[in-house]
Design an enzyme around this catalytic site. Structure first.
Site, PDB file in Angstrom:
ATOM      1  N   ARG A 167       3.136 -11.274   1.885  1.00  0.00           N
ATOM      2  CA  ARG A 167       2.148 -11.212   2.970  1.00  0.00           C
ATOM      3  C   ARG A 167       0.967 -12.126   2.670  1.00  0.00           C
ATOM      4  O   ARG A 167       0.355 -12.699   3.563  1.00  0.00           O
ATOM      5  CB  ARG A 167       1.657  -9.764   3.152  1.00  0.00           C
ATOM      6  CG  ARG A 167       2.651  -8.867   3.820  1.00  0.00           C
ATOM      7  CD  ARG A 167       2.166  -7.424   3.836  1.00  0.00           C
ATOM      8  NE  ARG A 167       2.319  -6.774   2.558  1.00  0.00           N
ATOM      9  CZ  ARG A 167       1.933  -5.528   2.295  1.00  0.00           C
ATOM     10  NH1 ARG A 167       1.340  -4.818   3.236  1.00  0.00           N
ATOM     11  NH2 ARG A 167       2.128  -4.982   1.105  1.00  0.00           N
ATOM     12  N   CYS A 202      -1.315  -9.528  -2.211  1.00  0.00           N
ATOM     13  CA  CYS A 202      -0.852  -8.359  -1.467  1.00  0.00           C
ATOM     14  C   CYS A 202      -0.117  -7.452  -2.435  1.00  0.00           C
ATOM     15  O   CYS A 202      -0.653  -7.087  -3.473  1.00  0.00           O
ATOM     16  CB  CYS A 202      -0.010  -8.758  -0.265  1.00  0.00           C
ATOM     17  SG  CYS A 202       1.441  -9.752  -0.673  1.00  0.00           S
TER      18      CYS A 202
END
Lengths: 99, 282
Positions: free
Chosen positions: B238, B233
């Site tokens: 994430r 990410c």
């Protein structure tokens, strides 16, 4: 906490000319809602970001230019969607009123 | 691993609030969130100071991790239950981190802090006192962590899953929209990466979707289940969430998280970058 702060979040330290800011406050009646979650969805409805509201019910996004949807989730409340248009160099102020 | 071993519900956590062998750990992007109320008995880990080396861009080393958990009162045989804001981004990051250092029993609270709050469950201010332990970590498990050279080699051969928002993937934004737009030198994505935003794996309340739904989402995005996978990410938090989905919920082997992610790749000299919504080719 008594009543929502008027005039939105301070922009001290933010170079507004370079950002497309969408910010605002979540309220219920005239009270701010500090434990709501505001999601920023892009023009296709895809999730882009989410923030919890502050102690004063405020939230802020550094969006790109274009159309966005703000989706607000809060305890004991229906989900509320609001459309906004952001532009580089401007600050869009939004009030989300929960029933 | 599977959902039963790695994910717990808010109701399960409430039943174990007084279990001394269950340690709740809150990890948030907003590192002050814990101080505004937390689940009873939960301790806090600050991902910026507790989990990162303060000089180099890297994690704390084995000895520092041991010292941290010993000081916070976490024992090797404790069940660690992680939760946090932002749909568990940083809790998932800490989960992966605990796995990297070989902790036995780690679980994630499904939906994290948001689901807990939306359910109107109790948060308290009292900070628990836990007796210090003598924690022993394993060497880092290299099978779940990807570095940049491996990522470049994976272009066109492994599944690369970019879990950022479509606008970050395409190069229209450099960071998530709640953060100032700075960081990597260049915008865009790694050639051949499929864009499956982490949020596709979660419901609005932050809980994970069903295994069947998850498989369908990644299959439709072009993930080949017979290949190894690297998720990335912007800074690796994430993608920890997606690593959790692949490795822990869907039981895929050979899944790595590239924690250098776009802030590293997008600043590398000479590597290929693609702009726009399509994966692109080398």
């Amino acid at each position: 906490m008594c009543g929502a702060t008027e005039g939105g979040l301070s922009l001290d330290g933010v170079d507004v000319a370079k950002e497309a800011v969408v910010q605002g406050v979540v309220t219920r009646g005239d009270q701010p809602v500090p434990n709501a979650y505001v999601r920023l969805l892009d023009r296709s409805g895809e999730f882009t970001a989410e923030v919890p509201t502050s102690a004063t019910g405020h939230f802020r996004f550094f969006a790109g230019p274009g159309e966005w949807t703000l989706r607000t989730l809060a305890p004991k409340s229906e989900t509320i969607d609001k459309k906004v248009v952001a532009e580089i160099g401007s600050v869009v102020e939004v009030t989300v009123s929960l029933s | 691993m599977s959902r039963e071993n790695t994910l717990v519900t808010a109701a399960w956590v409430e039943e174990h609030l007084d279990d001394p062998k269950v340690v709740l750990v809150e990890v948030d992007e907003d590192t002050s969130a814990y101080d505004k109320g937390h689940i009873k008995g939960a301790i806090k880990l600050d991902w910026t100071t507790d989990l990162q080396d303060q000089v180099r861009r890297d994690f704390v080393n084995k000895q520092q991790f041991e010292a941290l958990l010993s000081e916070r009162g976490v024992a090797n045989d404790d069940t660690v239950v992680l939760y946090g804001g932002n749909n568990n981004w940083f809790a998932a990051y800490a989960y992966w981190y605990f796995k990297l250092y070989g902790h036995g029993d780690v679980k994630l609270l499904d939906g994290g802090r948001k689901k807990w709050e939306l359910d109107s469950r109790e948060l308290i201010d009292e900070v628990p006192g836990r007796e210090a332990t003598s924690y022993t970590a394993s060497e880092q498990d290299a099978s779940i962590r990807a570095f940049r050279d491996e990522v470049v080699e994976a272009i066109g051969t492994k599944n690369l899953v970019d879990v950022r928002s479509p606008d970050e993937f395409a190069g229209r934004l450099l960071a998530p929209a709640h953060l100032p737009q700075e960081q990597a030198q260049r915008a865009g994505h790694i050639p051949t990466a499929a864009n499956v935003p982490w949020s596709k794996a979660a419901n609005d309340d932050g809980t994970f979707k069903s295994d069947d739904d998850l498989k369908q989402i990644y299959s439709e995005a072009g993930v080949d289940w017979d290949k190894d996978t690297i998720a990335y990410c912007r800074i690796g938090e994430r993608s920890s969430h997606t690593w959790f989905v692949f490795h822990e919920l869907l039981d895929q082997s050979n899944v790595k998280n590239y924690d250098g992610s776009w802030t590293e790749y997008g600043s590398l000299v000479g590597v290929p970058v693609v702009l726009g919504d399509e994966p692109g080719s080398l």
